[in-house]
Design an enzyme around this catalytic site. Structure first.
Site, PDB file in Angstrom:
ATOM      1  N   GLY A 177      28.325   6.847  11.019  1.00 17.84           N
ATOM      2  CA  GLY A 177      26.877   7.008  10.998  1.00 17.84           C
ATOM      3  C   GLY A 177      26.472   8.465  11.094  1.00 17.84           C
ATOM      4  O   GLY A 177      27.136   9.357  10.556  1.00 17.84           O
ATOM      5  N   SER A 178      25.396   8.708  11.810  1.00 19.39           N
ATOM      6  CA  SER A 178      24.793  10.047  11.824  1.00 19.39           C
ATOM      7  C   SER A 178      25.611  11.092  12.563  1.00 19.39           C
ATOM      8  O   SER A 178      25.295  12.287  12.465  1.00 19.39           O
ATOM      9  CB  SER A 178      23.385   9.970  12.408  1.00 19.39           C
ATOM     10  OG  SER A 178      22.535   9.230  11.540  1.00 19.39           O
TER      11      SER A 178
END
Length: 484
Positions: A213-214
């Site tokens: 993810g981020s």
């Protein structure tokens, strides 16, 4: 001599010669293979004929040996705080092949390592006194991670950025290695563990790569700064919000529709975790440049031994521009282990230099003499010191006033990055919650880098976030590592 007797004598002689040749072949060519055969009972009898050497954590043995009451195996392995250290020790079983450090250092721990033999042992071919494995694990950091993860399914790793020493390796749900040590009872425990849908035998810290993810935005930001695409983390980017993925009509939005993500700086984009900024940044850089930076941090390394072989974290190749955009936010086919994301934070914390991570400090003989020292680990530059300094500044903004405020540690400077990775087709399953960070004690200067992933918890889907689930675990680990 009678012709018939002569022929019979020659035939008998040939049979004797054939037997001698076969015996010689078995003795000198097949002997080692037969000795090493997993079904050779003598190996187990020899291994467990005496106590094994031990695995040491914080100056204390977390393994032992106990006499058995029945059978031809005199001793069995025992574990202190087995579930706490299972992801480090693995298990040594009378019935199954050893794993983790137990497997890697089998010869040392059972006394058959040639380095343990004295001259007398060599002359008499006697088994030497077993050696010991001294780990880098900090029991306080290990316990903090294990307790903070609690009933959640996930993994966590802590690294000292300056030395590369791994301070914690935790995987939950865990298991008790003691349940597998006795051949008489191991079968039932093995069946229970291998059929458990939560897969407690999986080492989620080292061998369970998931979409990061981020948190992967740190890698993209590093690539952009090193490439000169942006001169600093405070330079405005050209990033429309929403961002339309190249070659498609799909618009990529942000979790917070009110976040100031249009043309945001890298600092602001990390603070608010702006998808549009990093998706377009990855496309503008191109997949080759992003991959080159990911590879420098350790992605796509299929021989990452710490000394347990870590599962390969992957940044893909041969993508369409729209897929490259998704990799910019840690999705599509990007995967990472907690170890890998801890390595990213460790390199940034250490001025852009990554010291090879390792969780064994030394191996010794029974008297404590060092056979091999692993603390003189190699170092390589991942990014320049100026890039690392800028990324640290932006990561500190994330923790001070952005999406990672739950990782704040009193008396320490903390920088981090959250991540909430999609899971399942069309994000149909509960997302993965990530957090990676570093912390520096304001008083002592101690440093630590951590990464945490929570695969599943009892939290409602709407409450799953890196800040909500993973950051508190990272905070507990950093507090334990940085205490005076």
């Amino acid at each position: 001599m009678n012709k018939t007797i002569r022929r019979a004598s020659v035939f008998a002689l040939l049979l004797v010669l054939a037997l001698l040749v076969r015996a010689t072949w078995v003795q000198f060519y097949e002997g080692q293979a037969l000795a090493d055969d997993k079904d050779n009972r003598r190996n187990a009898i020899e291994t467990y004929s005496a106590p094994l050497g031990n695995i040491i954590v914080g100056g204390r043995s977390v393994t032992g040996s106990a006499p058995t009451k029945t059978g031809d195996l005199k001793y069995k392995r025992t574990y202190t705080d087995g579930p706490l250290y299972a992801a480090v020790t693995g298990y040594a079983s009378q019935a199954y092949a050893p794993t983790q450090l137990e497997g890697i250092y089998t010869d040392l721990l059972n006394g058959t390592d040639s380095r343990l033999k004295s001259v007398l042992d060599t002359l008499t071919n006697q088994r030497a006194e077993p050696g010991n494995v001294v780990t880098t694990i900090d029991p306080d950091v290990q316990k903090a991670a294990y307790e903070a993860l609690g009933g959640k399914k996930g993994g966590a790793v802590a690294i000292d950025p300056k030395t590369g020493k791994i301070l914690a390796v935790v995987s939950t749900p865990s298991y008790d290695p003691s349940s597998l040590t006795d051949a008489n009872t191991a079968g039932a425990a093995w069946k229970k563990l291998t059929t458990d849908p939560d897969k407690p035998l999986t080492n989620r810290a080292l061998r369970q790569p998931l979409p990061p993810g981020s948190t992967f935005k740190l890698v993209v930001a590093a690539a952009a700064l090193e490439d000169g695409l942006y001169s600093s983390v405070d330079e405005k980017t050209d990033s429309p919000d929403p961002y339309t993925l190249p070659g498609t009509t799909r618009q990529l939005t942000n979790e917070n529709p009110n976040a100031p993500c249009t043309n945001a700086t890298i600092r602001t984009a990390l603070e608010y975790s702006c998808n549009n900024v990093f998706a377009k940044m990855a496309v503008k850089l191109g997949q080759d440049k992003v991959k080159a930076m990911a590879d420098k941090f350790g992605f796509n390394d299929d021989k990452l031994d710490v000394p347990v072989r870590a599962y390969t974290s992957v940044y893909p190749s041969d993508m369409y521009p729209s897929q490259t955009a998704l990799t910019g936010i840690g999705q599509f086919d990007v995967t990472a282990t907690p170890l890998q994301m801890a390595m990213v934070s460790a390199a940034i914390a250490n001025g852009g230099k990554l010291v090879s991570p390792h969780m064994v400090s030394q191996i010794t003989d029974s008297g404590g003499d060092v056979l091999q020292d692993y603390d003189d680990a190699g170092t390589k530059e991942i990014v320049s010191s100026s890039t690392a300094e800028q990324l640290r500044s932006a990561m500190e903004t994330v923790v001070n006033k952005g999406t990672g405020t739950n990782a704040q540690v009193p008396g320490a400077t903390v920088g981090g990055k959250t991540g909430t990775a999609q899971h399942g087709e069309n994000n149909s399953q509960v997302p993965y919650a990530w957090f990676t960070s570093y912390g520096t004690s304001d008083s002592s200067g101690k440093e630590v880098a951590v990464a945490v992933v929570v695969e599943q918890s009892d939290a409602a889907r709407s409450e799953v976030s890196g800040n909500g689930l993973a950051a508190p675990v990272a905070k507990a680990m950093m507090q334990a590592a940085l205490k005076d």
